[in-house]
Design a protein around this motif. Structure first.
Motif, PDB file in Angstrom:
ATOM      1  N   SER A 276       0.821  -1.222   0.000  1.00 20.94           N
ATOM      2  CA  SER A 276       0.000   0.000   0.000  1.00 20.94           C
ATOM      3  C   SER A 276       0.851   1.267   0.000  1.00 20.94           C
ATOM      4  O   SER A 276       0.416   2.306  -0.497  1.00 20.94           O
ATOM      5  N   THR A 277       2.062   1.180   0.538  1.00 23.47           N
ATOM      6  CA  THR A 277       2.910   2.382   0.613  1.00 23.47           C
ATOM      7  C   THR A 277       4.014   2.393  -0.433  1.00 23.47           C
ATOM      8  O   THR A 277       4.809   3.345  -0.476  1.00 23.47           O
ATOM      9  N   ALA A 278       4.087   1.327  -1.259  1.00 18.45           N
ATOM     10  CA  ALA A 278       5.198   1.219  -2.216  1.00 18.45           C
ATOM     11  C   ALA A 278       5.344   2.458  -3.113  1.00 18.45           C
ATOM     12  O   ALA A 278       6.456   2.953  -3.291  1.00 18.45           O
ATOM     13  N   PRO A 279       4.253   2.972  -3.712  1.00 18.81           N
ATOM     14  CA  PRO A 279       4.448   4.128  -4.609  1.00 18.81           C
ATOM     15  C   PRO A 279       5.016   5.356  -3.909  1.00 18.81           C
ATOM     16  O   PRO A 279       5.630   6.207  -4.550  1.00 18.81           O
ATOM     17  N   PHE A 280       4.824   5.458  -2.587  1.00 14.31           N
ATOM     18  CA  PHE A 280       5.237   6.663  -1.870  1.00 14.31           C
ATOM     19  C   PHE A 280       6.573   6.497  -1.155  1.00 14.31           C
ATOM     20  O   PHE A 280       7.325   7.463  -1.011  1.00 14.31           O
TER      21      PHE A 280
ATOM     22  N   LEU B 244       8.734   3.300  -1.405  1.00 11.48           N
ATOM     23  CA  LEU B 244       9.732   2.414  -2.021  1.00 11.48           C
ATOM     24  C   LEU B 244      10.233   2.955  -3.355  1.00 11.48           C
ATOM     25  O   LEU B 244      11.408   2.796  -3.695  1.00 11.48           O
ATOM     26  N   THR B 245       9.353   3.545  -4.148  1.00  6.23           N
ATOM     27  CA  THR B 245       9.724   3.885  -5.534  1.00  6.23           C
ATOM     28  C   THR B 245       9.552   5.353  -5.858  1.00  6.23           C
ATOM     29  O   THR B 245       9.676   5.740  -7.022  1.00  6.23           O
ATOM     30  N   SER B 246       9.246   6.165  -4.886  1.00  5.79           N
ATOM     31  CA  SER B 246       9.030   7.589  -5.175  1.00  5.79           C
ATOM     32  C   SER B 246      10.282   8.212  -5.783  1.00  5.79           C
ATOM     33  O   SER B 246      11.398   7.961  -5.317  1.00  5.79           O
ATOM     34  N   PRO B 247      10.130   9.032  -6.837  1.00  4.71           N
ATOM     35  CA  PRO B 247      11.311   9.687  -7.418  1.00  4.71           C
ATOM     36  C   PRO B 247      12.034  10.585  -6.409  1.00  4.71           C
ATOM     37  O   PRO B 247      13.233  10.804  -6.514  1.00  4.71           O
ATOM     38  N   HIS B 248      11.285  11.080  -5.418  1.00  7.99           N
ATOM     39  CA  HIS B 248      11.887  11.924  -4.376  1.00  7.99           C
ATOM     40  C   HIS B 248      11.596  11.251  -3.037  1.00  7.99           C
ATOM     41  O   HIS B 248      10.527  11.471  -2.432  1.00  7.99           O
ATOM     42  N   PRO B 249      12.520  10.418  -2.550  1.00 10.64           N
ATOM     43  CA  PRO B 249      12.243   9.599  -1.350  1.00 10.64           C
ATOM     44  C   PRO B 249      11.855  10.437  -0.140  1.00 10.64           C
ATOM     45  O   PRO B 249      12.462  11.478   0.133  1.00 10.64           O
ATOM     46  N   VAL B 250      10.804   9.979   0.537  1.00  7.64           N
ATOM     47  CA  VAL B 250      10.359  10.632   1.763  1.00  7.64           C
ATOM     48  C   VAL B 250      11.272  10.232   2.915  1.00  7.64           C
ATOM     49  O   VAL B 250      11.596  11.038   3.787  1.00  7.64           O
ATOM     50  N   LEU B 251      11.665   8.963   2.912  1.00  3.51           N
ATOM     51  CA  LEU B 251      12.513   8.429   3.976  1.00  3.51           C
ATOM     52  C   LEU B 251      13.979   8.633   3.640  1.00  3.51           C
ATOM     53  O   LEU B 251      14.354   8.844   2.478  1.00  3.51           O
ATOM     54  N   GLY B 252      14.819   8.465   4.646  1.00  7.63           N
ATOM     55  CA  GLY B 252      16.247   8.429   4.401  1.00  7.63           C
ATOM     56  C   GLY B 252      16.628   7.145   3.693  1.00  7.63           C
ATOM     57  O   GLY B 252      15.853   6.172   3.655  1.00  7.63           O
ATOM     58  N   LEU B 253      17.832   7.095   3.145  1.00  4.62           N
ATOM     59  CA  LEU B 253      18.263   5.924   2.357  1.00  4.62           C
ATOM     60  C   LEU B 253      18.277   4.657   3.207  1.00  4.62           C
ATOM     61  O   LEU B 253      17.832   3.600   2.757  1.00  4.62           O
ATOM     62  N   GLN B 254      18.767   4.759   4.438  1.00  6.73           N
ATOM     63  CA  GLN B 254      18.863   3.565   5.283  1.00  6.73           C
ATOM     64  C   GLN B 254      17.484   2.976   5.538  1.00  6.73           C
ATOM     65  O   GLN B 254      17.289   1.757   5.462  1.00  6.73           O
TER      66      GLN B 254
ATOM     67  N   GLY C 135       3.173  -9.173  -4.837  1.00 11.42           N
ATOM     68  CA  GLY C 135       2.282  -8.049  -5.128  1.00 11.42           C
ATOM     69  C   GLY C 135       2.973  -6.717  -4.880  1.00 11.42           C
ATOM     70  O   GLY C 135       2.780  -5.739  -5.637  1.00 11.42           O
ATOM     71  N   THR C 136       3.797  -6.663  -3.831  1.00 14.04           N
ATOM     72  CA  THR C 136       4.568  -5.439  -3.563  1.00 14.04           C
ATOM     73  C   THR C 136       5.507  -5.135  -4.720  1.00 14.04           C
ATOM     74  O   THR C 136       5.623  -3.981  -5.174  1.00 14.04           O
ATOM     75  N   VAL C 137       6.185  -6.184  -5.214  1.00 11.12           N
ATOM     76  CA  VAL C 137       7.144  -5.998  -6.309  1.00 11.12           C
ATOM     77  C   VAL C 137       6.423  -5.557  -7.576  1.00 11.12           C
ATOM     78  O   VAL C 137       6.876  -4.649  -8.294  1.00 11.12           O
ATOM     79  N   VAL C 138       5.268  -6.177  -7.858  1.00  8.80           N
ATOM     80  CA  VAL C 138       4.503  -5.799  -9.060  1.00  8.80           C
ATOM     81  C   VAL C 138       4.092  -4.336  -8.980  1.00  8.80           C
ATOM     82  O   VAL C 138       4.196  -3.583  -9.960  1.00  8.80           O
ATOM     83  N   THR C 139       3.644  -3.920  -7.793  1.00  6.22           N
ATOM     84  CA  THR C 139       3.288  -2.507  -7.615  1.00  6.22           C
ATOM     85  C   THR C 139       4.508  -1.612  -7.820  1.00  6.22           C
ATOM     86  O   THR C 139       4.441  -0.565  -8.484  1.00  6.22           O
ATOM     87  N   ALA C 140       5.635  -2.045  -7.247  1.00  4.98           N
ATOM     88  CA  ALA C 140       6.848  -1.220  -7.311  1.00  4.98           C
ATOM     89  C   ALA C 140       7.364  -1.076  -8.736  1.00  4.98           C
ATOM     90  O   ALA C 140       7.811   0.007  -9.141  1.00  4.98           O
ATOM     91  N   MET C 141       7.296  -2.154  -9.526  1.00  3.51           N
ATOM     92  CA  MET C 141       7.880  -2.073 -10.871  1.00  3.51           C
ATOM     93  C   MET C 141       6.873  -1.564 -11.912  1.00  3.51           C
ATOM     94  O   MET C 141       7.186  -1.512 -13.096  1.00  3.51           O
ATOM     95  N   SER C 142       5.677  -1.215 -11.472  1.00  4.70           N
ATOM     96  CA  SER C 142       4.665  -0.728 -12.404  1.00  4.70           C
ATOM     97  C   SER C 142       4.393   0.760 -12.242  1.00  4.70           C
ATOM     98  O   SER C 142       3.378   1.265 -12.699  1.00  4.70           O
ATOM     99  N   GLN C 143       5.314   1.462 -11.565  1.00  3.83           N
ATOM    100  CA  GLN C 143       5.171   2.912 -11.419  1.00  3.83           C
ATOM    101  C   GLN C 143       5.770   3.620 -12.635  1.00  3.83           C
ATOM    102  O   GLN C 143       6.538   3.037 -13.410  1.00  3.83           O
TER     103      GLN C 143
END
Length: 1917
Positions: free
Chosen positions: A1673-1677, A1679-1689, A1715-1723
């Motif tokens: 549910s959070t992958a687009p924001f 895991l894969t966001s072009p501008h990461p919200v979280l730090g790298l670690q 399902g997480t991976v499919v969401t992540a690679m489909s952004q």
């Protein structure tokens, strides 16, 4: 499709006597051209196949002879010799048929001479007097009558002699059979001879034309006398019960045929009344014949209830089918009265139908088939009885018989197998239109059933009948081609729906059974299916048109269905070629998607499309080969055994295609030089295609061997080894000039050879077997050790493993020794281990004798070690258990013997070894048997580990004598505490078990002995001894006489083994010991049964009588175990009965069952208790034994009687055994339970079926039930419980009603009803429930409303003063269960039935006080409310213009009053302990919720009409009320959230977010709290999150923190839901606007920690699933966001969670992580990173796709430099549990049953391989240097230190460490590969490696990747 290898034809060569040979030599001409020369040359050959060639030349040679040749003595003599040759050949020899075929073509001018010669030779045969030669003569007579003109003429000429011979032979054989009574082997042969003789007699009468007219003119003729003699013999056979039933049935046929042939005049035959003799077709029978016809069927019906045995039931069904055929012939020209007697509504047809209904579920397939034949004949009879004018005028509509029959069949449940066959017959009779008019959705209904394997064949056959009938019907009526659209809509559309949406089993069965039949019927439908599926696929992916991934699918449906259709079409030849499929029907991208699809069935179908073809020689294209390689890369590691089996099977078909097509290519290559036209098979030169094949197979083998890496999972190894075994089998080592495109041995080097050997260390025996079999398939040169030191090291390792304390080590030792036995160099390596030196094998010895000698030496070596260890065990059993448990050696000896050839050469050397083996077995058994035979073997040795164990051990040993013998029930045993023991007697009888429980093993380390270790040592030793003895008896030849030179076992030795088994089985108490002793004993009894020695053959029978006598006598001194379900006694008797030939009369079984049933019945003699217990336990074992099959069914009724009566015994042991027997009988009668539903109709019968199969139970159950009912309710109110009630109601409750139950059976169900109703008055709650369930099947469906009204009328009025709540409760339960039976829509088709149910609703109003407070009993109030809840579901929807019945009678108004007056509104005066309160609350709440939905649907949003609001229910103080309400609301909210609901949320539920928030804050009940959180998760956060501050005084941020607090502290289920909710809130906040990111960011750190903490493999599945859903549910924001919200670690920590979940052992978790991976690679920013964006993929490829996306993101984020050290840390295993503290490798404590790290899916090195590959690509593409020199140096130093440490640890391991220290060795190998991968990447960064890709495979970097492995392997081996 796979091609089976043709079996080589084995033909025994013909021979002739010396005199005929000399005759041929004298007649042969010099040139060798005459017939005598031809025959002489033929008989001198030794090959039967070559002789066939010469036999075929005989007639052409004779045709060249001139007609004067008849006087030529040469031809005459040759014809005479040919006759002798024909008669000398065995009946099964192909030469006999070839010779008969040739002689049938003799020229006419030679026929007279040939007949004379043949008749003369046949006469000689008939004159034989040797009884054991009679069978050969009888076979010759039979052969003469079969398509052999010469033979038939000869038999006709000698008919008098033939009949006389048959009479004489049958008399003598019958007499000889009586002499050998008891000798099963001789009797079986003699009875076979009698059967063949009887059949030949029948054949003579049938096949000799005009037999009666020519041969039976005078009753004084010899032929007449012989016929009378034979008739007399057959009559005796009919009444001789000692003969086989097949002989008796054949004799019955013979009697009828002989009488028919001999009776004169033939016109009077009808007076005899024999069905088979009557000529019904002539139409001349008259009224007497018609009367006879009806009389016969009534007799057959009478016999039906008297037959018990299945074979007789089968005979009767065939006779009924025959009768129906005869009736059809008579009806074609019969009188009107017969037509009236046989029409559809007649009594006879009714009885026939009832016979069909009661037998169509019979266990015998043949009998079920006969019911179908009878049903079809009934329809035919009915058709013939109708007047032609009637049938034309009114048609089907007026045929009430057919209409009622159809409706009744359609109302039946689909689990009834007989329904399918009968519906198929009806379709053939009335056409599918009539069926579809009544049930339009019948195709979908039948397809729905196809998930049940047992019903699939029946369902698919019915569907085929239907759609073929429909197609021909539509085609015949159509004027154009539009009819196909209707056909597609009816039959193809439901199919496509199942293929897309059905469950896995359903889909696979539909593909296998239904789809091929549909395509065979209509091949043109394929294009229609593909078009529909392509359209569906495009609709699914239309929103992603701009993306490069072609044909992506969001569901398995369209892609899976497409592949299934194409696969089936190609396999059945409906696709012209594979190329057509790829170019026109499906794209290459979709093929690849199918090969790695998330759903295994899609992968299998896609692979099947590539592998299967209807042509075995079809070329495999380059594309197909590439796809297969791609498939193998990601699909070896499949956890489903079924899927693995399909993969291996399909690939084997592909290999067969390659092998077959390569042979075609070789032929093409040879023909190219002859300039022949090029074959269409190939468009390129054959040599190119052959080279491609070779490269492909070599590449496949490389991948398969790479899959056997250290730590590979069991599925991977299993798949790889199975496929390699298939390759070795399909591409054998070529012999002669045969060419083969590939040889596996060419691709096996020393490292791969060692890899295969290391598979022996697997903890799964299947892997060991596959590896061993593969090594055995390889050429001997590949698998021979050249270095004797390595061989000696391996042999030493095997010996150590064979004495290991871990049970699985001895299995490894066995396979290792079996492999070493095949080594030629073994004898020299063995010399150091044998005390007695062996003679070396000669250089010229054959392979077989080398193997035999090696086996002998290995067994001697093991035996010498075992003797020494047994001697030590006799002194100290504790030391043996701790250091060298004895069973391992015995297991290895048994394993070596099992692979030994039966043709022994070294018999004289084997004999003393076998004798020593037997003596050693008895010694070993004597050492361990005191433990196994003690009363409590499991706890014999104390579990304590302190130094006082030894003294306590002696204390316990003083009490190990069995205390459960026959005096168990007659004398109480009191165990007193004693301070001292007299151990002298004990020490004399029990081996000295040692002075200390702490003993030193072989390695001189102190070992604590536990009870578990001693018990395992003892029972496994007994098990292995039993298997060894069984194997010895099974494999080794017996000495027929003591002086025999070819036998190894003497008669005395065999008897000793039998006595050993008897003693062991009858006295052992440990189940593991006697269960496996049973296996060995069965082997012995099977050998004895086939033994020609009569004294040995009769041993099982003697043993059986002895043990039955011992059981009957009930002697207190008997040592038989009377507890533990009689321990080994049932196994002993099972083994003795199992050896009895199944085709015989089963006399032993019959006598044993009669004895046991007599013993099992209760008596008044107290001494019979123990025999009764034994009998009940033995009966249970026999009824469970599937090998006895239908032979045990006749005793089921008696067994049930014994169990029910035994339940009334005052002795607990008898009741316990009776219960166990009863449970077994329930399973035997109703079948194995296949679902969770205890009363599933799959495990039930209709009453008529049950009582027709077991008619004896009808009066018994009725009588018992009456006795029970009479004791149920006493006037004094005393509690009087009859013990049998439970069992009786349990049986009756297993029956169910059927609309087919007729009124013709004398076994009416009606007498049971009043007694069952009275059982409902029982004071026991459970009994009342069971009585209510049992009542349902006894009430006919149309009588249910009237019965309910009767029951309601019995209920008291509110004015009555005296009533019993038990009575009320029982009555209400019966009403409830009868109403429940009505809820099935199939019973609600009838409007009259609906009206009767409406009357029931009216009747309930009269007793409404029972649902109100006027009724003080909450239990009965609850049941009445349940009835009110059921009523609306029973009544059908209203027709147009009418109100629903419940509204019409004011039902909901009554309900509203009940609720408004109930405690839900007024509050509860009761305490929480009031009886029945929870039940009442639940019933009342269910009714209230139903009322709310019903009233809301009518009144809209008018709140005043609603009886109670959801808020009121949710505020109840009782959790039962809240929980039910929350369940109902959660279901509605979930439906709305998933989009499945039609109208969204009802108005009542809108704006309830605030209510749920407030409830969440104050709810204390865990389950209710969990439901509230689930509802909040279902509802869109935008609907309730803004209300938090107003409702619960928390800001959204504080609410999120509150949710995470719950996720941190609560129990697992609440924790999981809270984590899901928190994740949804975070995703919502991140999604709505940029500003909220700052609001969420501070709490994200904690959320990341929560997710990471929820991913541990040790946690519950739900926690890890919640983590996976949170990540998705959070992958687009995050895991894969072009501008990461979280730090790298933190971002990398989340990615690490995804990778960990992808490697979980549980498929559900892997799928969720995928399902997480499919969401992540489909952004938008990641879809370019892989070619599978938007595709559903499997976890195996999702792992590498996830790493690809992550590496791509690191570049996008420009975070390669800080991210690379983290990823290299993953590579090294930092923070990974599996990555050792390597220093502590050797300090791991050993536990008895602990195996190596068993992984079923996760593979560390696969992760390492993928990660290193992606990092290599990433670093190769990176332009700048990502790491600083300091960081690089630090990483390099860490990896180098790790490498040095590993080298030191490897050196410390012992030789052959891969076998002796498998766990440590594997861990070090894995860590080594991790380190090497890291070092290679670091070297790349330093510029030392530029282009070498890191890999685990030997083929890519052999020098580096395998330098350690090869060096170590060579040293070890």
């Amino acid at each position: 499709m796979g091609v089976k290898k043709k079996k080589e034809m084995q033909v025994t060569a013909l021979t002739i006597c010396h005199q005929d040979l000399e005759t041929l030599r004298s007649l042969a001409d010099v040139e060798g051209k005459n017939l005598a020369s031809l025959l002489l040359h033929c008989v001198q050959l030794t090959d039967g196949v070559s002789q066939i060639h010469y036999v075929k030349q005989i007639v052409p040679l004779l045709e060249k002879a001139d007609k004067n040749g008849t006087r030529d003595p040469t031809i005459r003599s040759c014809l005479d010799i040919l006759a002798g040759i024909y008669l000398s050949l065995s009946v099964k020899n192909p030469l006999k048929k070839v010779l008969a075929s040739s002689l049938n073509g003799l020229p006419e001018f030679l026929l007279t001479e040939a007949v004379q010669g043949f008749t003369s030779r046949l006469q000689e045969e008939l004159n034989t007097t040797d009884l054991y030669s009679y069978r050969k003569v009888i076979d010759n007579i039979s052969s003469c009558m079969e398509n052999f003109d010469l033979g038939r003429t000869g038999v006709n000429n000698l008919l008098k002699n033939v009949l006389h011979f048959l009479q004489k032979s049958l008399i003598e054989i019958s007499e000889e059979n009586r002499k050998f009574a008891g000798n099963h082997i001789v009797q079986t042969q003699l009875m076979n001879d009698l059967l063949v003789g009887t059949r030949v007699s029948v054949m003579l009468v049938q096949k000799i034309q005009d037999f009666q007219r020519i041969h039976l003119k005078a009753s004084t003729s010899p032929i007449w006398q012989s016929m009378c003699g034979l008739l007399s013999i057959f009559t005796k056979f009919l009444s001789d019960d000692d003969l086989l039933q097949t002989i008796q049935s054949t004799s019955g046929l013979a009697v009828i045929l002989f009488i028919k042939a001999m009776f004169h005049p033939p016109e009077k035959i009808p007076d005899l009344g024999t069905l088979t003799m009557l000529d019904w077709q002539s139409g001349n029978m008259g009224t007497s014949g018609e009367t006879l016809l009806l009389n016969i069927v009534h007799v057959l019906f009478t016999l039906s209830s008297q037959i018990k045995e299945s074979t007789l039931e089968l005979f009767q069904s065939r006779i009924l089918a025959s009768w129906a055929n005869s009736a059809i012939h008579v009806l074609e020209s019969s009188s009107p009265s017969l037509k009236d007697s046989l029409n559809g509504n007649s009594n006879v047809v009714g009885r026939l139908l009832e016979y069909v209904y009661t037998h169509w579920e019979h266990p015998l397939d043949a009998l079920r088939h006969q019911t179908k034949v009878i049903f079809r004949n009934i329809l035919h009879m009915h058709q013939l009885t109708k007047e032609k004018s009637d049938s034309k005028a009114s048609g089907l509509a007026a045929d009430r018989f057919i209409c009622d029959l159809t409706e009744n069949l359609l109302q039946l449940e689909w689990h009834v197998k007989g329904k399918y066959a009968c519906l198929g017959c009806l379709v053939d009779y009335v056409g599918i239109g009539h069926i579809l008019a009544l049930a339009k959705t019948i195709p979908s209904q039948i397809l729905e059933v196809m998930g049940d394997q047992s019903l699939v064949p029946y369902a698919s056959d019915l569907l085929e009948t239907m759609f073929r009938n429909h197609k021909s019907h539509l085609k015949s009526q159509a004027v154009d081609t539009t009819w196909i659209d209707e056909w597609h809509e009816t039959w193809v559309s439901p199919l496509l729906f199942i293929l897309c949406e059905g469950n896995l089993d359903q889909k696979s069965y539909v593909i296998d059974y239904y789809l091929p039949k549909l395509l065979n019927c209509s091949p043109e439908s394929l294009s229609y299916m593909v078009k529909i599926l392509q359209t569906s696929a495009d609709a699914n992916t239309g929103q992603e048109r701009s993306l490069p991934s072609l044909g992506s699918f969001n569901s398995r449906g369209a892609l899976g269905a497409l592949m299934a259709c194409l696969r089936t079409a190609r396999a059945h030849g409906h696709l012209q070629s594979a190329t057509d499929a790829w170019r026109n029907l499906v794209s290459s991208a979709r093929i690849k998607q199918g090969l790695i699809h998330q759903h295994c069935q899609v992968r299998i179908d896609t692979l099947g499309l590539l592998c299967e073809s209807n042509r075995s020689t079809e070329m495999v294209s380059t594309e197909e080969m590439q796809w297969i390689e791609f498939f193998i890369t990601y699909n070896l590691n499949n956890q489903s055994p079924g899927v693995r089996q399909q993969i291996c099977s399909l690939l084997k078909k592909l290999f067969c295609r390659i092998q077959e097509s390569s042979q075609v290519l070789y032929k093409l290559e040879q023909s190219r030089s002859r300039h022949e036209p090029e074959n269409e098979l190939t468009t390129q030169p054959p040599s190119v295609s052959l080279q491609q094949y070779k490269n492909f197979m070599s590449s496949i083998c490389n991948r398969l061997f790479e899959a056997l890496f250290p730590g590979s999972s069991y599925p991977t190894r299993f798949s790889a080894l199975t496929i390699l075994g298939s390759i070795a089998e399909v591409f054998p080592v070529p012999e002669g000039q045969v060419q083969t495109v590939y040889q596996l041995s060419h691709d096996i080097d020393i490292s791969r050879f060692h890899t295969l050997m290391e598979c022996f260390t697997s903890t799964f025996e299947e892997v060991k077997i596959l590896a061993f079999d593969l090594l055995m398939k390889l050429p001997k040169t590949v698998v021979q050790f050249q270095d004797s030191e390595k061989l000696q090291g391996l042999f030493q390792a095997a010996l150590e493993l064979s004495s290991s304390t871990k049970p699985y080590d001895c299995v490894t030792a066995s396979y290792l020794l079996n492999f070493l036995i095949w080594q030629d160099a073994l004898p020299s390596s063995l010399s150091a281990y044998l005390k007695t030196q062996q003679a070396a094998c000669g250089a010229g010895d054959k392979s077989a004798i080398v193997v035999e000698r090696n086996t002998l030496m290995v067994i001697k070596c093991l035996l010498e070690n075992l003797e020494e260890e047994v001697s030590q065990a006799e002194n100290s059993l504790l030391q043996a258990a701790a250091s060298f448990p004895l069973y391992g050696r015995v297991h290895c000896i048994t394993g070596a013997l099992q692979r030994l050839s039966l043709n022994l050469r070294l018999v004289s050397e084997w004999r003393p070894v076998v004798e020593k083996l037997l003596l050693m077995s008895y010694r070993l058994s004597a050492v361990v048997s005191p433990v196994i035979q003690s009363s409590s073997p499991e706890g014999l040795i104390p579990m304590d580990t302190d130094s006082e164990s030894a003294s306590r051990l002696q204390t316990i040993l003083s009490e190990i004598q069995p205390r459960d013998t026959n005096d168990y029930f007659t004398q109480a045993k009191i165990l007193k505490e004693r301070d001292s023991f007299d151990l002298e007697d004990l020490n004399a009888s029990v081996p000295n078990l040692g002075a200390s429980a702490e003993t030193k093993g072989k390695e001189r380390k102190t070992c604590d002995v536990t009870a578990q270790m001693v018990l395992v040592c003892c029972w496994r030793s007994m098990k292995e001894v039993a298997l060894l003895l069984g194997t010895l008896c099974q494999l080794l030849p017996m000495q027929s006489v003591p002086e025999s030179s070819n036998g190894l076992l003497t008669v005395e030795q065999v008897k000793e083994v039998g006595d050993y088994f008897k003693h062991h089985l009858l006295q052992s108490r440990h189940r593991g010991a006697f269960e496996l002793a049973y296996t060995g004993f069965v082997k012995l009894t099977e050998i004895l049964n086939r033994c020609p020695n009569v004294s040995l053959q009769k041993l099982p029978e003697q043993w059986l009588w002895n043990v039955l006598e011992e059981i009957k006598c009930s002697d207190p001194s008997s040592k038989l175990c009377a507890t533990r379900r009689s321990a080994g006694i049932p196994f002993y008797i099972q083994a003795l009965l199992a050896c009895e030939p199944k085709k015989g009369k089963m006399e032993l079984l019959k006598i044993t069952m009669k004895e046991l049933i007599t013993l099992a019945r209760p008596t008044h003699d107290s001494r019979s208790t123990v025999p009764q217990v034994h009998a009940l336990n033995i009966l249970r074992a026999l009824f469970r034994d599937t090998r006895l099959g239908e032979n045990i069914i006749p005793y089921v009724a008696d067994g049930a009687k014994a169990a029910i009566l035994g339940f009334t015994s005052p002795v607990w042991a008898v009741r316990n055994s009776s219960t166990l027997l009863f449970s077994t009988l329930i399973t035997r009668i109703f079948g194995v339970k296949r679902g969770k539903d205890e009363l599933s109709k799959k495990n039930r019968m209709t009453g008529s079926q049950f009582f027709s199969r077991f008619p004896e139970l009808y009066p018994f159950l009725l009588q018992q039930l009456e006795a029970v009912a009479n004791t149920v309710d006493s006037d004094t109110g005393e509690l009087n419980r009859h013990p049998s009630m439970f069992l009786l109601l349990l049986v009756l409750g297993r029956l169910y009603p059927s609309p087919m139950d007729g009124t013709y059976s004398p076994l009416s169900m009606a007498p049971f009803i009043p007694f069952i109703m009275r059982c409902g008055y029982s004071p026991v709650y459970r009994s009342r429930e069971m009585a209510a369930r049992a009542l349902v099947p006894f009430v006919m469906v149309d009588e249910i409303p009237a019965t309910i009204q009767t029951l309601l009328a019995k209920l008291p009025n509110n004015t009555d003063q005296c009533f019993r709540q038990n009575h009320i409760h029982g009555t209400l339960l019966q009403v409830f269960h009868l109403l429940q039976a009505c809820t099935d829509s199939k019973y609600r088709l009838n409007t009259d039935f609906q009206q009767e149910l409406a009357d029931v609703a009216v009747c309930t109003r009269a007793k409404l006080w029972l649902a109100k407070r006027q009724n003080p009993c909450l239990v009965t109030r609850a049941v009445y409310i349940d009835i009110l809840f059921l009523l609306p579901r029973c009544l059908d929807k209203p027709t147009k213009g009418t109100q629903p019945a419940v509204e019409h009678v004011g039902f909901w108004e009554d309900v509203r009053r009940i609720i408004s007056q109930s405690e839900l509104i007024t509050g509860f005066p009761y305490s929480f302990t009031a009886p029945g309160l929870p039940q009442y609350l639940q019933s009342l709440t269910k009714l209230a919720i139903a009322a709310v939905w019903a009233v809301a649907a009518q009144a809209g949003e008018q709140a005043e009409a609603i009886p109670i609001s959801f808020c009121q229910l949710l505020e109840s103080s009782f959790p039962e009320v809240r929980l039910l309400t929350l369940d109902a609301l959660l279901e509605r909210f979930s439906t709305a959230a998933s989009g499945l609901g039609e109208k969204g949320l009802p108005p009542l539920l809108c704006n309830m977010g605030g209510t749920f928030l407030m409830l969440a804050m104050k709810e204390k009940h865990p389950e209710c709290f969990c439901k509230i959180l689930k509802i909040l998760h279902c509802v869109d956060p935008s609907d309730w999150l803004p209300q938090t501050e107003h409702c619960i005084h928390l800001t959204p941020k504080e609410f999120l923190i509150w949710t995470m607090d719950i996720a941190s502290n609560e129990r697992s289920e609440i924790q999981s839901v809270a984590l899901r909710l928190a994740s949804r809130v975070i995703a919502h906040q991140l999604q709505i606007c940029e500003e909220t990111k700052d609001f969420v960011a501070p709490t994200l750190k904690r959320w990341v920690q929560l997710v990471a903490a929820s991913c541990g493999e040790h946690l519950p599945t739900d926690s890890r699933l919640a983590a996976a859903e949170a990540l998705t549910s959070t992958a687009p924001f995050l895991l894969t966001s072009p501008h990461p919200v979280l730090g790298l670690q933190d971002t990398l920590a989340l990615w690490r969670c995804v990778l960990n979940l992808l490697q979980s052992e549980e498929p559900a978790i892997r799928d969720a992580a995928t399902g997480t991976v499919v969401t992540a690679m489909s952004q938008g920013n990641t879809c370019q990173a892989t070619e599978f964006a938007f595709c559903q993929v499997d976890a195996s490829i999702a792992l590498t796709l996830a790493l690809a996306v992550l590496c791509d993101l690191l570049q996008q984020w420009d975070q390669l430099a800080p991210g690379l050290p983290v990823l290299l840390g993953w590579l090294l295993g930092e923070g990974d549990d599996s990555a050792i503290p390597v220093e502590s490798t050797h300090q791991v404590e050993d536990y008895l049953f602990e195996k190596a790290e068993v992984n079923f899916w996760a593979e560390t090195l696969i992760f390492v391989k993928y990660l290193s590959e992606h990092l290599f690509r990433l670093l190769s593409k990176s332009s700048c240097h990502p790491l600083s020199p300091e960081s690089l140096h630090h990483l390099h130093r860490t990896a180098s230190e790790q490498s040095h440490l590993l080298s030191r640890l490897f050196r410390e391991l012992p030789p052959a460490a891969q076998f002796l220290k498998t766990v440590e060795f594997t861990r070090l190998r894995i860590q080594e590969e991790r380190t090497l991968a890291c070092l290679r990447l670091l070297a790349l960064l330093e510029g030392k490696e530029r282009e070498d890709s890191p890999s685990l495979g030997a083929s890519d970097s052999p020098a580096e990747a395998n330098q350690f492995t090869l060096a170590r392997t060579e040293t070890a081996c």
